[in-house]
Write a protein that holds these residues in place. Structure first.
Motif, PDB file in Angstrom:
ATOM      1  N   GLU A  12      31.505 -41.675 -61.436  1.00 30.27           N
ATOM      2  CA  GLU A  12      32.466 -40.770 -60.794  1.00 30.27           C
ATOM      3  C   GLU A  12      33.285 -40.018 -61.843  1.00 30.27           C
ATOM      4  OE1 GLU A  12      33.339 -43.062 -56.583  1.00 30.27           O
ATOM      5  OE2 GLU A  12      34.412 -43.716 -58.372  1.00 30.27           O
ATOM      6  N   LYS A  13      33.643 -40.694 -62.920  1.00 30.91           N
ATOM      7  CA  LYS A  13      34.384 -40.029 -63.998  1.00 30.91           C
ATOM      8  C   LYS A  13      33.524 -38.953 -64.646  1.00 30.91           C
ATOM      9  CE  LYS A  13      37.323 -43.948 -65.225  1.00 30.91           C
ATOM     10  NZ  LYS A  13      37.632 -44.940 -66.271  1.00 30.91           N
ATOM     11  N   ALA A  14      32.245 -39.267 -64.849  1.00 31.99           N
ATOM     12  CA  ALA A  14      31.328 -38.288 -65.441  1.00 31.99           C
ATOM     13  C   ALA A  14      31.152 -37.079 -64.522  1.00 31.99           C
ATOM     14  CB  ALA A  14      29.979 -38.946 -65.732  1.00 31.99           C
ATOM     15  N   LEU A  15      31.059 -37.327 -63.228  1.00 34.87           N
ATOM     16  CA  LEU A  15      30.924 -36.236 -62.263  1.00 34.87           C
ATOM     17  C   LEU A  15      32.165 -35.344 -62.275  1.00 34.87           C
ATOM     18  CD1 LEU A  15      29.167 -34.947 -60.115  1.00 34.87           C
ATOM     19  CD2 LEU A  15      30.187 -36.481 -58.455  1.00 34.87           C
ATOM     20  N   ARG A  16      33.330 -35.952 -62.396  1.00 33.17           N
ATOM     21  CA  ARG A  16      34.577 -35.182 -62.472  1.00 33.17           C
ATOM     22  C   ARG A  16      34.575 -34.308 -63.720  1.00 33.17           C
ATOM     23  NH1 ARG A  16      39.552 -35.701 -65.001  1.00 33.17           N
ATOM     24  NH2 ARG A  16      41.298 -34.761 -63.857  1.00 33.17           N
ATOM     25  N   ARG A  17      34.138 -34.861 -64.867  1.00 36.58           N
ATOM     26  CA  ARG A  17      34.076 -34.081 -66.105  1.00 36.58           C
ATOM     27  C   ARG A  17      33.105 -32.915 -65.964  1.00 36.58           C
ATOM     28  NH1 ARG A  17      34.172 -39.190 -68.449  1.00 36.58           N
ATOM     29  NH2 ARG A  17      31.906 -39.157 -68.740  1.00 36.58           N
ATOM     30  N   PHE A  19      32.229 -31.433 -63.177  1.00 27.53           N
ATOM     31  CA  PHE A  19      32.844 -30.481 -62.253  1.00 27.53           C
ATOM     32  C   PHE A  19      33.850 -29.608 -62.993  1.00 27.53           C
ATOM     33  CE2 PHE A  19      36.265 -29.304 -59.337  1.00 27.53           C
ATOM     34  CZ  PHE A  19      35.550 -28.598 -58.382  1.00 27.53           C
ATOM     35  N   LEU A  20      34.713 -30.230 -63.798  1.00 23.00           N
ATOM     36  CA  LEU A  20      35.724 -29.470 -64.542  1.00 23.00           C
ATOM     37  C   LEU A  20      35.072 -28.533 -65.555  1.00 23.00           C
ATOM     38  CD1 LEU A  20      38.433 -32.235 -65.002  1.00 23.00           C
ATOM     39  CD2 LEU A  20      38.580 -30.196 -63.556  1.00 23.00           C
ATOM     40  N   SER A  21      33.974 -28.960 -66.155  1.00 20.59           N
ATOM     41  CA  SER A  21      33.246 -28.100 -67.087  1.00 20.59           C
ATOM     42  C   SER A  21      32.668 -26.883 -66.362  1.00 20.59           C
ATOM     43  CB  SER A  21      32.136 -28.899 -67.755  1.00 20.59           C
ATOM     44  OG  SER A  21      31.344 -28.068 -68.555  1.00 20.59           O
ATOM     45  N   CYS A  26      32.946 -20.968 -64.966  1.00 22.85           N
ATOM     46  CA  CYS A  26      33.087 -19.920 -63.952  1.00 22.85           C
ATOM     47  C   CYS A  26      34.432 -19.207 -64.063  1.00 22.85           C
ATOM     48  CB  CYS A  26      32.943 -20.518 -62.553  1.00 22.85           C
ATOM     49  SG  CYS A  26      31.301 -21.130 -62.200  1.00 22.85           S
ATOM     50  N   SER A  27      35.183 -19.481 -65.129  1.00 22.33           N
ATOM     51  CA  SER A  27      36.514 -18.890 -65.358  1.00 22.33           C
ATOM     52  C   SER A  27      37.492 -19.234 -64.247  1.00 22.33           C
ATOM     53  CB  SER A  27      36.416 -17.369 -65.510  1.00 22.33           C
ATOM     54  OG  SER A  27      35.587 -17.045 -66.594  1.00 22.33           O
ATOM     55  N   LEU A  28      37.364 -20.430 -63.692  1.00 21.79           N
ATOM     56  CA  LEU A  28      38.266 -20.871 -62.636  1.00 21.79           C
ATOM     57  C   LEU A  28      39.251 -21.924 -63.142  1.00 21.79           C
ATOM     58  CD1 LEU A  28      35.654 -21.184 -59.768  1.00 21.79           C
ATOM     59  CD2 LEU A  28      37.243 -19.315 -60.160  1.00 21.79           C
TER      60      LEU A  28
END
Length: 107
Positions: A12-17, A19-21, A26-28
């Motif tokens: 889950e931590k890896a998925l969050r990282r 997602f943030l990447s 996407c410049s969001l």
């Protein structure tokens, strides 16, 4: 009654990282900051946005979608999808074609 604090798994931590990447690519990143992305026992939670932030985020997402759609449309313009799937890929340098030998029948 005391509630237990939830601790995310390494996956889950890896998925969050990831997602943030993706959000940054996407410049969001200006709209979806890391402190607004949490993992709970219910899944990934993206925090609260005020009206202005939500408008800006929506505008950015629409732009990303429009650009991505234009890229896909340009790739498919004069080619059917089957042609795109038939694209050849070079074999690795040390690749050898397998030879099939006939089975010898016993006499």
């Amino acid at each position: 009654m005391a509630t237990e604090q939830y601790f995310p798994t390494p996956n889950e931590k890896a998925l969050r990282r990831r997602f943030l990447s993706a959000v940054k690519k996407c410049s969001l990143g200006d709209f979806i900051s890391p402190d607004k992305v949490l993992i709970s026992e219910y899944g990934l939670v993206i925090g609260e946005f005020d009206h202005h932030e939500l408008c800006e985020l929506t505008n950015q997402l629409e732009d990303v979608g429009q650009i991505y759609g234009a890229i896909i449309e340009a790739k498919l313009k004069d080619k059917p999808m089957s042609d795109l799937l038939k694209k050849s890929h070079p074999a690795p340098v040390d690749f050898r074609i397998a030879k099939l030998l006939p089975i010898r029948q016993k006499v």
